[in-house]
Write a protein that holds these residues in place. Structure first.
Motif, PDB file in Angstrom:
ATOM      1  N   HIS A 106     -20.129   1.876   8.097  1.00  0.00           N
ATOM      2  CA  HIS A 106     -19.880   2.514   9.392  1.00  0.00           C
ATOM      3  C   HIS A 106     -18.837   1.725  10.186  1.00  0.00           C
ATOM      4  O   HIS A 106     -17.921   2.303  10.775  1.00  0.00           O
ATOM      5  CB  HIS A 106     -21.172   2.647  10.185  1.00  0.00           C
ATOM      6  N   GLY A 107     -18.946   0.395  10.212  1.00  0.00           N
ATOM      7  CA  GLY A 107     -17.968  -0.443  10.913  1.00  0.00           C
ATOM      8  C   GLY A 107     -16.578  -0.313  10.311  1.00  0.00           C
ATOM      9  O   GLY A 107     -15.574  -0.212  11.031  1.00  0.00           O
ATOM     10  N   ALA A 108     -16.500  -0.296   8.999  1.00  0.00           N
ATOM     11  CA  ALA A 108     -15.204  -0.137   8.330  1.00  0.00           C
ATOM     12  C   ALA A 108     -14.621   1.247   8.607  1.00  0.00           C
ATOM     13  O   ALA A 108     -13.406   1.392   8.804  1.00  0.00           O
ATOM     14  CB  ALA A 108     -15.365  -0.371   6.835  1.00  0.00           C
ATOM     15  N   LEU A 109     -15.465   2.255   8.631  1.00  0.00           N
ATOM     16  CA  LEU A 109     -15.015   3.623   8.916  1.00  0.00           C
ATOM     17  C   LEU A 109     -14.445   3.720  10.329  1.00  0.00           C
ATOM     18  O   LEU A 109     -13.406   4.353  10.546  1.00  0.00           O
ATOM     19  CB  LEU A 109     -16.168   4.606   8.732  1.00  0.00           C
ATOM     20  N   GLU A 110     -15.083   3.073  11.299  1.00  0.00           N
ATOM     21  CA  GLU A 110     -14.558   3.062  12.671  1.00  0.00           C
ATOM     22  C   GLU A 110     -13.175   2.435  12.715  1.00  0.00           C
ATOM     23  O   GLU A 110     -12.289   2.902  13.435  1.00  0.00           O
ATOM     24  CB  GLU A 110     -15.510   2.319  13.606  1.00  0.00           C
ATOM     25  N   GLU A 111     -12.951   1.374  11.939  1.00  0.00           N
ATOM     26  CA  GLU A 111     -11.644   0.724  11.899  1.00  0.00           C
ATOM     27  C   GLU A 111     -10.589   1.625  11.267  1.00  0.00           C
ATOM     28  O   GLU A 111      -9.445   1.660  11.716  1.00  0.00           O
ATOM     29  CB  GLU A 111     -11.713  -0.605  11.146  1.00  0.00           C
ATOM     30  N   VAL A 112     -10.960   2.376  10.234  1.00  0.00           N
ATOM     31  CA  VAL A 112     -10.022   3.306   9.605  1.00  0.00           C
ATOM     32  C   VAL A 112      -9.633   4.403  10.593  1.00  0.00           C
ATOM     33  O   VAL A 112      -8.455   4.766  10.708  1.00  0.00           O
ATOM     34  CB  VAL A 112     -10.611   3.902   8.302  1.00  0.00           C
ATOM     35  N   VAL A 113     -10.602   4.919  11.329  1.00  0.00           N
ATOM     36  CA  VAL A 113     -10.332   5.953  12.332  1.00  0.00           C
ATOM     37  C   VAL A 113      -9.427   5.393  13.428  1.00  0.00           C
ATOM     38  O   VAL A 113      -8.438   6.027  13.827  1.00  0.00           O
ATOM     39  CB  VAL A 113     -11.647   6.514  12.924  1.00  0.00           C
ATOM     40  N   ARG A 114      -9.720   4.184  13.911  1.00  0.00           N
ATOM     41  CA  ARG A 114      -8.899   3.546  14.938  1.00  0.00           C
ATOM     42  C   ARG A 114      -7.467   3.345  14.438  1.00  0.00           C
ATOM     43  O   ARG A 114      -6.504   3.657  15.139  1.00  0.00           O
ATOM     44  CB  ARG A 114      -9.501   2.202  15.354  1.00  0.00           C
ATOM     45  N   LEU A 115      -7.325   2.873  13.219  1.00  0.00           N
ATOM     46  CA  LEU A 115      -6.005   2.663  12.641  1.00  0.00           C
ATOM     47  C   LEU A 115      -5.236   3.983  12.519  1.00  0.00           C
ATOM     48  O   LEU A 115      -4.044   4.049  12.802  1.00  0.00           O
ATOM     49  CB  LEU A 115      -6.128   1.989  11.272  1.00  0.00           C
ATOM     50  N   GLY A 116      -5.934   5.042  12.138  1.00  0.00           N
ATOM     51  CA  GLY A 116      -5.306   6.358  12.047  1.00  0.00           C
ATOM     52  C   GLY A 116      -4.789   6.834  13.391  1.00  0.00           C
ATOM     53  O   GLY A 116      -3.675   7.357  13.492  1.00  0.00           O
ATOM     54  N   HIS A 117      -5.578   6.623  14.448  1.00  0.00           N
ATOM     55  CA  HIS A 117      -5.153   7.005  15.802  1.00  0.00           C
ATOM     56  C   HIS A 117      -3.933   6.188  16.227  1.00  0.00           C
ATOM     57  O   HIS A 117      -2.991   6.719  16.823  1.00  0.00           O
ATOM     58  CB  HIS A 117      -6.278   6.826  16.819  1.00  0.00           C
ATOM     59  N   GLU A 118      -3.959   4.895  15.939  1.00  0.00           N
ATOM     60  CA  GLU A 118      -2.838   4.044  16.326  1.00  0.00           C
ATOM     61  C   GLU A 118      -1.563   4.407  15.564  1.00  0.00           C
ATOM     62  O   GLU A 118      -0.473   4.422  16.139  1.00  0.00           O
ATOM     63  CB  GLU A 118      -3.201   2.572  16.143  1.00  0.00           C
ATOM     64  N   MET A 119      -1.697   4.733  14.285  1.00  0.00           N
ATOM     65  CA  MET A 119      -0.522   5.149  13.515  1.00  0.00           C
ATOM     66  C   MET A 119       0.045   6.459  14.054  1.00  0.00           C
ATOM     67  O   MET A 119       1.260   6.629  14.152  1.00  0.00           O
ATOM     68  CB  MET A 119      -0.871   5.275  12.035  1.00  0.00           C
ATOM     69  N   GLN A 120      -0.832   7.399  14.431  1.00  0.00           N
ATOM     70  CA  GLN A 120      -0.367   8.667  14.985  1.00  0.00           C
ATOM     71  C   GLN A 120       0.347   8.444  16.316  1.00  0.00           C
ATOM     72  O   GLN A 120       1.356   9.080  16.605  1.00  0.00           O
ATOM     73  CB  GLN A 120      -1.535   9.637  15.167  1.00  0.00           C
ATOM     74  N   THR A 121      -0.148   7.516  17.117  1.00  0.00           N
ATOM     75  CA  THR A 121       0.487   7.202  18.392  1.00  0.00           C
ATOM     76  C   THR A 121       1.897   6.656  18.171  1.00  0.00           C
ATOM     77  O   THR A 121       2.841   7.053  18.857  1.00  0.00           O
ATOM     78  CB  THR A 121      -0.367   6.193  19.183  1.00  0.00           C
ATOM     79  N   ILE A 122       2.056   5.767  17.200  1.00  0.00           N
ATOM     80  CA  ILE A 122       3.381   5.206  16.902  1.00  0.00           C
ATOM     81  C   ILE A 122       4.318   6.304  16.408  1.00  0.00           C
ATOM     82  O   ILE A 122       5.484   6.370  16.820  1.00  0.00           O
ATOM     83  CB  ILE A 122       3.261   4.055  15.879  1.00  0.00           C
ATOM     84  N   LEU A 123       3.821   7.185  15.554  1.00  0.00           N
ATOM     85  CA  LEU A 123       4.651   8.303  15.071  1.00  0.00           C
ATOM     86  C   LEU A 123       5.057   9.229  16.217  1.00  0.00           C
ATOM     87  O   LEU A 123       6.202   9.677  16.290  1.00  0.00           O
ATOM     88  CB  LEU A 123       3.910   9.087  13.997  1.00  0.00           C
TER      89      LEU A 123
END
Length: 195
Positions: free
Chosen positions: A26-43
């Motif tokens: 669950h903790g790792a999944l939250e980090e993957v989701v956070r990373l996905g949001h941050e990558m979308q923001t940069i794009l």
């Protein structure tokens, strides 16, 4: 990242309740989701998409902005739509995403509620975010401290995108201690700006 997220979500459902491995997944999944949001923001910052104007109701824009939030933040947003049937010709998806970004910035690190109020006022469509116990906003209307660089960038992208659609962004402090962020669109100008 989408494939990794799907695999991790599937794996998290495979564990029995109380299995300690589920907490790690669950903790790792939250980090993957956070990373996905941050990558979308940069794009979104690097490659702004052209606006696609459509006729949207104030209710549709406000509701989809709240729906775009993380589940724990959705419950903290109260909607007040005064003109449910009022329509605005604007890139509704982009405006909803801009409002959602500002909501995320306002809600970061707090459990207090934010009121999202939409209405027509003097020929303008107004979307106001009212935060009763706000983080410290400076006089220029930018947050001086963000919980992450992605949140700061998201707030700046929201401001840029609102201005690209012909709208304006303002921050004011009410005497009662609340902070109000407003997105305003002249109803007759919005259609021309997006065309």
């Amino acid at each position: 990242l989408a494939a990794l997220r799907a695999s991790m979500e599937s794996l998290s459902h495979a564990f029995q309740p109380g299995d300690p491995r589920s907490l790690a997944v669950h903790g790792a999944l939250e980090e993957v989701v956070r990373l996905g949001h941050e990558m979308q923001t940069i794009l979104d910052y690097a490659l702004p998409q052209p606006t696609r104007p459509i006729s949207c109701s104030l209710l549709e824009i406000a509701s989809s902005a709240r729906a775009a939030l993380q589940p724990e933040h959705r419950a903290q947003v109260l909607l007040a739509i005064e003109d449910r049937r009022a329509r605005l010709t604007v890139d509704g998806a982009l405006l909803s995403r801009s409002i959602a970004r500002m909501l995320e910035a306002a809600l970061a690190g707090t459990r207090s509620h934010v009121l999202l109020r939409s209405r027509l006022h003097c020929g303008e469509a107004v979307f106001a975010l009212v935060h009763a116990t706000p983080p410290p906003w400076n006089a220029r209307g930018a947050l001086p401290r963000f919980r992450s660089a992605a949140t700061a960038l998201g707030a700046e992208i929201a401001r840029r995108d609102v201005e690209r659609m012909g709208g304006s962004f303002a921050v004011r402090h009410d005497p009662g201690g609340s902070t109000v962020l407003e997105f305003r669109f002249a109803v007759e100008v919005a259609a021309k700006a997006c065309a």
